[in-house]
Design a protein around this motif. Sequence first.
Motif, PDB file in Angstrom:
ATOM      1  N   HIS A   1      37.806  29.598 -47.893  1.00 49.61           N
ATOM      2  CA  HIS A   1      37.955  29.418 -49.347  1.00 49.61           C
ATOM      3  C   HIS A   1      38.987  28.330 -49.678  1.00 49.61           C
ATOM      4  O   HIS A   1      38.971  27.779 -50.771  1.00 49.61           O
ATOM      5  CB  HIS A   1      38.270  30.746 -50.059  1.00 49.61           C
ATOM      6  N   ILE A   2      39.849  27.997 -48.731  1.00 48.47           N
ATOM      7  CA  ILE A   2      40.804  26.899 -48.944  1.00 48.47           C
ATOM      8  C   ILE A   2      40.225  25.588 -48.434  1.00 48.47           C
ATOM      9  O   ILE A   2      40.212  24.580 -49.144  1.00 48.47           O
ATOM     10  CB  ILE A   2      42.159  27.207 -48.270  1.00 48.47           C
TER      11      ILE A   2
ATOM     12  N   PHE B   1      54.027  19.021 -39.578  1.00 45.92           N
ATOM     13  CA  PHE B   1      54.867  19.735 -40.543  1.00 45.92           C
ATOM     14  C   PHE B   1      54.244  21.094 -40.848  1.00 45.92           C
ATOM     15  O   PHE B   1      53.063  21.326 -40.587  1.00 45.92           O
ATOM     16  CB  PHE B   1      55.035  18.929 -41.837  1.00 45.92           C
ATOM     17  N   GLU B   2      55.059  21.992 -41.384  1.00 40.27           N
ATOM     18  CA  GLU B   2      54.578  23.297 -41.825  1.00 40.27           C
ATOM     19  C   GLU B   2      54.343  23.232 -43.330  1.00 40.27           C
ATOM     20  O   GLU B   2      55.125  22.616 -44.058  1.00 40.27           O
ATOM     21  CB  GLU B   2      55.591  24.383 -41.499  1.00 40.27           C
ATOM     22  N   ALA B   3      53.271  23.875 -43.759  1.00 42.34           N
ATOM     23  CA  ALA B   3      52.952  23.866 -45.190  1.00 42.34           C
ATOM     24  C   ALA B   3      52.231  25.156 -45.558  1.00 42.34           C
ATOM     25  O   ALA B   3      51.638  25.816 -44.708  1.00 42.34           O
ATOM     26  CB  ALA B   3      52.083  22.657 -45.534  1.00 42.34           C
ATOM     27  N   GLY B   4      52.295  25.495 -46.839  1.00 43.35           N
ATOM     28  CA  GLY B   4      51.596  26.649 -47.375  1.00 43.35           C
ATOM     29  C   GLY B   4      50.449  26.180 -48.257  1.00 43.35           C
ATOM     30  O   GLY B   4      50.574  25.193 -48.978  1.00 43.35           O
ATOM     31  N   PHE B   5      49.318  26.902 -48.195  1.00 45.12           N
ATOM     32  CA  PHE B   5      48.125  26.499 -48.930  1.00 45.12           C
ATOM     33  C   PHE B   5      47.582  27.650 -49.759  1.00 45.12           C
ATOM     34  O   PHE B   5      47.637  28.812 -49.347  1.00 45.12           O
ATOM     35  CB  PHE B   5      47.036  26.020 -47.960  1.00 45.12           C
TER      36      PHE B   5
ATOM     37  N   ASN C   1      49.712  31.075 -50.540  1.00 41.51           N
ATOM     38  CA  ASN C   1      50.693  30.272 -49.795  1.00 41.51           C
ATOM     39  C   ASN C   1      50.580  30.542 -48.286  1.00 41.51           C
ATOM     40  O   ASN C   1      51.558  30.842 -47.610  1.00 41.51           O
ATOM     41  CB  ASN C   1      52.118  30.542 -50.296  1.00 41.51           C
ATOM     42  N   ILE C   2      49.361  30.410 -47.772  1.00 40.67           N
ATOM     43  CA  ILE C   2      49.079  30.669 -46.361  1.00 40.67           C
ATOM     44  C   ILE C   2      49.726  29.563 -45.531  1.00 40.67           C
ATOM     45  O   ILE C   2      49.421  28.388 -45.685  1.00 40.67           O
ATOM     46  CB  ILE C   2      47.562  30.736 -46.108  1.00 40.67           C
TER      47      ILE C   2
END
Length: 138
Positions: A48-49, A78-82, A86-87
């Motif tokens: 879904h993302i 890098f680390e990120a949230g989606f 905010n996965i």
Amino acid sequence: MIINLPYFRDLKTKHATEILFVLLERNEPFSILAHLPAISFNPALPEHITSQFTDAIIFAIANYTLESAHINDNNFIFEAGFGEENIGTIVTVPIDNIIQITQEEIPLFINVTATLPKQEKPKNPFALNPRNKKFIKE
């Protein structure tokens, strides 16, 4: 055309790497626009993302994402949230797939080769000459 030369692609990758090093060293927020097909997410993001992504994706490198950002083996990581949830995931972007680097909407770098297919380098230099094909076993 010059953009098709592997040397030119390597030059653009080196330039992007140097700009990224400066931004990371100064701890200044910036954004990258990158060609999606070569980008990896670990762990993988849910459908879904990812279904919302297009061939080019913008990443804002700020706050925790900026703190986690580093360069390793021609990759910007890098680390990120989606998504709304905010996965969290570790994003690995091959530097030669970065199309643009911007800071406060000012373009610092543009790579016209980022979306071009990568040409495989022949394992055997003898294979560069098409007349030698008859001598090469596949």
